[in-house]
Design a protein around this motif. Structure first.
Motif, mmCIF file in Angstrom:
data_model
loop_
_atom_site.group_PDB
_atom_site.id
_atom_site.type_symbol
_atom_site.label_atom_id
_atom_site.label_comp_id
_atom_site.label_asym_id
_atom_site.label_seq_id
_atom_site.Cartn_x
_atom_site.Cartn_y
_atom_site.Cartn_z
ATOM 1 N N THR A 126 5.441 6.839 11.760
ATOM 2 C CA THR A 126 4.489 5.720 11.880
ATOM 3 C C THR A 126 4.937 4.644 12.046
ATOM 4 O O THR A 126 3.806 3.753 12.280
ATOM 5 N N GLU A 127 6.001 4.511 12.089
ATOM 6 C CA GLU A 127 6.468 3.348 12.477
ATOM 7 C C GLU A 127 6.489 1.559 11.537
ATOM 8 O O GLU A 127 5.878 1.375 11.460
ATOM 9 N N LEU A 128 6.532 2.308 10.563
ATOM 10 C CA LEU A 128 6.156 1.313 9.555
ATOM 11 C C LEU A 128 7.956 0.583 8.845
ATOM 12 O O LEU A 128 8.932 1.356 8.706
ATOM 13 N N VAL A 187 0.586 -8.224 12.269
ATOM 14 C CA VAL A 187 0.847 -6.973 11.233
ATOM 15 C C VAL A 187 -0.049 -6.710 10.305
ATOM 16 O O VAL A 187 -0.835 -7.679 9.780
ATOM 17 N N THR A 216 4.391 -1.352 2.701
ATOM 18 C CA THR A 216 4.693 -1.190 3.570
ATOM 19 C C THR A 216 4.315 -2.226 4.608
ATOM 20 O O THR A 216 3.320 -3.248 4.593
ATOM 21 N N GLN A 228 2.752 -2.475 8.466
ATOM 22 C CA GLN A 228 2.352 -2.190 10.149
ATOM 23 C C GLN A 228 2.548 -2.885 11.094
ATOM 24 O O GLN A 228 1.212 -3.806 10.640
ATOM 25 N N ASP A 229 3.231 -2.630 12.297
ATOM 26 C CA ASP A 229 2.602 -3.143 13.443
ATOM 27 C C ASP A 229 0.753 -2.588 14.261
ATOM 28 O O ASP A 229 0.677 -2.188 14.438
ATOM 29 N N VAL A 230 0.068 -4.122 14.289
ATOM 30 C CA VAL A 230 -1.254 -3.605 14.497
ATOM 31 C C VAL A 230 -1.500 -4.912 15.545
ATOM 32 O O VAL A 230 -2.370 -5.099 16.098
#
Length: 672
Positions: free
Chosen positions: A187-189, A269, A289, A291-293
């Protein structure tokens, strides 16, 4: 269990005093009839060892004397399971108590008794029979010598603990950790862990790359704040402060922008975390975590464009779309959807009308799929047939998602359809073609097997003549032939013998395929006796000893089962050691609940093999040893595998170089 003696020996009473149930069982045991003899004759070393075991709260076991007679304490009993080896194991020889693990533990016992010192094994897998079945059990155990009155090892003292639960737990923890790491990576966290007491945090490589931070173990929080966009810094700082307040729940969920200090790249993010508090409501850990959003935010801005492109894709893919309104049953559909149903594009459509168009055999399936999707909040999928207005039958593939209101009530179904009539017709034609090709392939295989059989049979005669005439030359002209010529003749004889063996092997192998099995009740004891009779000369030559238990009756084909055990026992004799008498042991155990079966083990003390070749030895023409050292066609074990498979069973082998091999044959008691 031996019957209880009429009185309790005072020596035994003293040894077992206050030792629980095992002490009582040992006191009531009639030791005069056992291999260790009456208690009055016991050496002090046995009394001492037994006293130590019985008074210990740690699981302990004892193999005593030349018969390795078994003793154990109450702490060891749970490892024997329910309805297992307890209490019958007490006073019995070790080999009778532990037949399933004897091949593994006997070498350890021999090593200790030979004066080579104690052993230690940690979390070792030793499957045992307990609770009515074979179980994979892990043990941590130590074997130590017990010295007799002369100071020589006379017994083996075992301290052990079952670690099955721990091993399984560790395996599960490792799997969970691997899954977590995989999930984080997939999930690339970014992952972070902040210590409120030191105001420093650690993060994974991905997070540090995003912030452009040093890869050191801990980083001051202020360095991370400085990387954030100016407009977000104060808001993030406040969110962190609020999360550290126990009364506010310790939750952290915020979006912000970070700007890479070296490249200037802006990344949006979303940070989510949880704060952990002590009993005094003091925050001691804060992790979560990142996350790239960035792409999600950009995607939100492009929704209209995407919707337009999606409609173009629907049109290009010849898809129909629809909305089913549950309250009224009305279906708002595109013209293409109605064309899929074989109806006029201007004709109104309701769910009742749709069901009437569907073939009766498919109606219930479609209605059930719609209801399931609504009840379980899942996607609706169904392939069904409809009768078009021109009378033709068409295939439709439909999919859709239920839409719910604020009260979680399904209000409509939105989805798409596709005409798959041509696709299904093609699939049916392809299936027919595959079936035809399969029949053709089977016929070709049968012809090939028949060719191998006929060809091998026809080759036997010229090979036989070569051997006969070469033999005549050796017998009649040996006096006039030079030594080199005689050597050449020997090579001819040897090569022709090997060719004949190969031909016989191919014939036998092809006959197994061609033989229609005649199933009958087979007494395996009679099969083994017949094999021993036919191998009598080889058994005598190898000075072999064959030890076997009484085997059960099973259903099977007599000639094939004979060939199976003949090949395995013949191999055991052929590959025996030159300087050691051959030994073959045959045992069995019952297996299975739903399909009762028997596992027969044939063990030998021959040259063995490396377990690396476990699967290869059953391959056609496979050889692990030089053809000059050991004769054979290389078809024997391949034939065994085929015979076992014909009986719906399995066969596997294990071994060690120089330590023999074991063949495990599992066969159903009844052929279906």
């Amino acid at each position: 269990m031996n019957p209880s003696p009429k009185y309790i020996n005072p020596i035994l009473a003293k040894i077992t005093a206050g030792t629980g149930e095992m002490g009582e069982i040992i006191r009531s045991y009639n030791w005069a009839t056992s291999s260790v003899g009456p208690v009055d004759s016991w050496p002090q070393s046995l009394k001492t060892a037994l006293s130590i075991i019985l008074h210990s709260k740690f699981p302990m076991f004892l193999f005593w004397g030349k018969h390795l007679t078994c003793f154990y304490n109450d702490a060891y009993r749970p490892s024997l399971g329910d309805n297992g080896k307890h209490p019958s194991a007490l006073g019995m020889p070790g080999e009778e108590v532990w037949p399933e693990t004897w091949a593994d533990i006997k070498p350890l016992i021999d090593s200790v008794l030979a004066g080579e010192g104690g052993t230690w094994s940690e979390n070792q897998l030793l499957p045992i029979f307990r609770n009515g079945r074979m179980e994979d059990v892990y043990w941590t155990f130590s074997y130590s010598p017990v010295a007799d009155e002369s100071g020589k090892p006379c017994a083996v003292f075992v301290t052990c603990t079952e670690t099955t639960g721990m091993v399984k737990t560790m395996t599960e923890l490792k799997e969970s950790k691997n899954l977590l790491e995989f999930a984080i990576d997939a999930t690339e966290l970014g992952v972070w862990d902040y210590n409120p007491r030191t105001n420093k945090f650690t993060g994974n490589v991905r997070l540090k790359e995003w912030f452009g931070l040093s890869p050191v173990c801990e980083i001051d929080l202020s360095h991370a704040i400085e990387v954030m966009a100016k407009k977000d810094q104060q808001r993030v700082t406040k969110a962190i402060s609020d999360a550290l307040v126990y009364e506010l729940g310790g939750k952290y969920d915020i979006e912000y922008t970070i700007i890479h200090p070296a490249t200037g790249f802006e990344r949006m993010v979303r940070a989510k975390g949880k704060v952990w508090f002590t009993e005094d409501h003091e925050a001691y850990r804060f992790n979560g975590t990142l996350q790239d959003v960035t792409e999600q935010v950009a995607a939100q801005a492009q929704l209209e464009e995407i919707a337009e492109k999606m409609q173009l894709a629907i049109n290009a893919g010849n898809l129909g779309s629809y909305e089913l309104i549950f309250e009224t049953g009305e279906i708002v559909a595109t013209p293409q959807y109605k064309l899929h149903l074989g109806m006029a594009t201007t004709e109104p459509l309701t769910f009742t009308k749709l069901v009437s168009l569907i073939l009766p055999l498919d109606q219930e399936k479609v209605q059930r799929a719609v209801q399931t999707a609504v009840d379980q909040h899942t996607t609706f999928h169904a392939d069904y047939r409809v009768t078009a207005s021109d009378g033709s039958i068409r295939w439709v593939r439909a999919a859709g998602n239920p839409v719910y209101d604020d009260q979680d009530r399904a209000v409509k179904m939105v989805g798409v359809t596709l005409d798959i009539t041509e696709q299904n017709e093609f699939a049916e034609a392809l299936s027919k073609q595959v079936n035809e090709r399969t029949v053709e392939l089977q016929r070709s295989n049968d012809d090939l097997m028949q060719f191998a059989h006929v060809t091998s049979h026809d080759l036997k005669e010229p090979i036989r003549k070569i051997r006969i005439f070469a033999g005549r030359i050796q017998n009649e002209l040996s006096a006039v032939l030079p030594e080199k010529g005689l050597r050449y003749l020997e090579k001819i004889q040897h090569a022709s013998s090997r060719v004949m063996q190969m031909i016989e092997g191919i014939l036998t192998y092809s006959e197994v395929n061609a033989t229609k099995p005649e199933i009958e009740k087979i007494d395996l004891n009679k099969v083994i006796e017949d094999v021993e009779t036919d191998l009598e000369l080889m058994i005598h030559e190898k000075k072999a000893t064959i030890r076997k238990v009484v085997l059960p009756e099973i259903e099977g084909t007599r000639v094939l089962l004979y060939q199976l055990f003949y090949n395995i026992m013949n191999n055991a004799l052929k590959f025996s050691k030159e300087n050691e008498n051959a030994e073959i042991g045959i045992t069995f155990q019952y297996l299975g609940d739903r399909v009762p079966a028997v596992e027969i083990a044939v063990a030998d003390n021959g040259i063995g093999f490396d377990n690396e070749y476990q699967s290869r030895i059953f391959t056609t023409f496979a050889r692990l040893n030089s053809k000059d050292s050991y004769e054979g066609s290389g078809l024997g074990l391949a034939l065994c595998k085929k015979i076992v498979e014909r009986h719906h069973g399995t066969i596997r082998a294990s071994g060690q170089p120089g330590e023999g091999s074991v063949f495990h044959i599992t066969l159903p008691l009844v052929q279906g």
